[in-house]
Design an enzyme around this catalytic site. Sequence first.
Site, mmCIF file in Angstrom:
data_model
loop_
_atom_site.group_PDB
_atom_site.id
_atom_site.type_symbol
_atom_site.label_atom_id
_atom_site.label_comp_id
_atom_site.label_asym_id
_atom_site.label_seq_id
_atom_site.Cartn_x
_atom_site.Cartn_y
_atom_site.Cartn_z
ATOM 1 N N TYR A 1 34.570 -20.337 -36.323
ATOM 2 C CA TYR A 1 33.924 -19.733 -35.157
ATOM 3 C C TYR A 1 33.102 -20.772 -34.399
ATOM 4 O O TYR A 1 32.792 -21.839 -34.923
ATOM 5 C CB TYR A 1 33.058 -18.530 -35.546
ATOM 6 C CG TYR A 1 31.740 -18.873 -36.213
ATOM 7 C CD1 TYR A 1 30.602 -19.135 -35.456
ATOM 8 C CD2 TYR A 1 31.623 -18.910 -37.591
ATOM 9 C CE1 TYR A 1 29.381 -19.433 -36.065
ATOM 10 C CE2 TYR A 1 30.423 -19.198 -38.208
ATOM 11 C CZ TYR A 1 29.303 -19.458 -37.436
ATOM 12 O OH TYR A 1 28.108 -19.755 -38.044
ATOM 13 N N CYS A 2 32.785 -20.423 -33.156
ATOM 14 C CA CYS A 2 31.916 -21.266 -32.323
ATOM 15 C C CYS A 2 31.139 -20.347 -31.378
ATOM 16 O O CYS A 2 30.917 -19.182 -31.704
ATOM 17 C CB CYS A 2 32.729 -22.318 -31.569
ATOM 18 S SG CYS A 2 33.847 -21.655 -30.327
ATOM 19 N N ALA A 3 30.755 -20.849 -30.227
ATOM 20 C CA ALA A 3 29.982 -20.049 -29.278
ATOM 21 C C ALA A 3 30.870 -19.234 -28.344
ATOM 22 O O ALA A 3 30.595 -18.061 -28.084
ATOM 23 C CB ALA A 3 29.053 -20.943 -28.467
#
Length: 105
Positions: free
Chosen positions: A70-72
């Site tokens: 995941y990331c932003a």
Amino acid sequence: MFQLLKNIFGFKDESLEIKNALQEGAYIVDVRTQPEFNRSHLNNAINIPLDTIEACHKQYLDRNKPIIVYCASGMRSKVASNFLLNHGYTRVYNAKTIGRLEKLL
């Protein structure tokens, strides 16, 4: 109509696969920068920033264990998940954003 567009453009909802991977003890990999990770992250997440994943993936990840990335915004996690899949990891799931993954926990 939305399902038809998802099928046409190849969008895939991996929510069920992600939930199953979590139950199997998947790695949760946050590919945001160290400062972003320090501000907030999910419990048990490993921080491997996208710009270091090529150099660090072998050090932190086991090819036999599922990996959730995941990331932003979902862009870096897409790049990271594609990188891992192209380097022999077979069970890689792009959760896209931290918020989306939080909802699945």
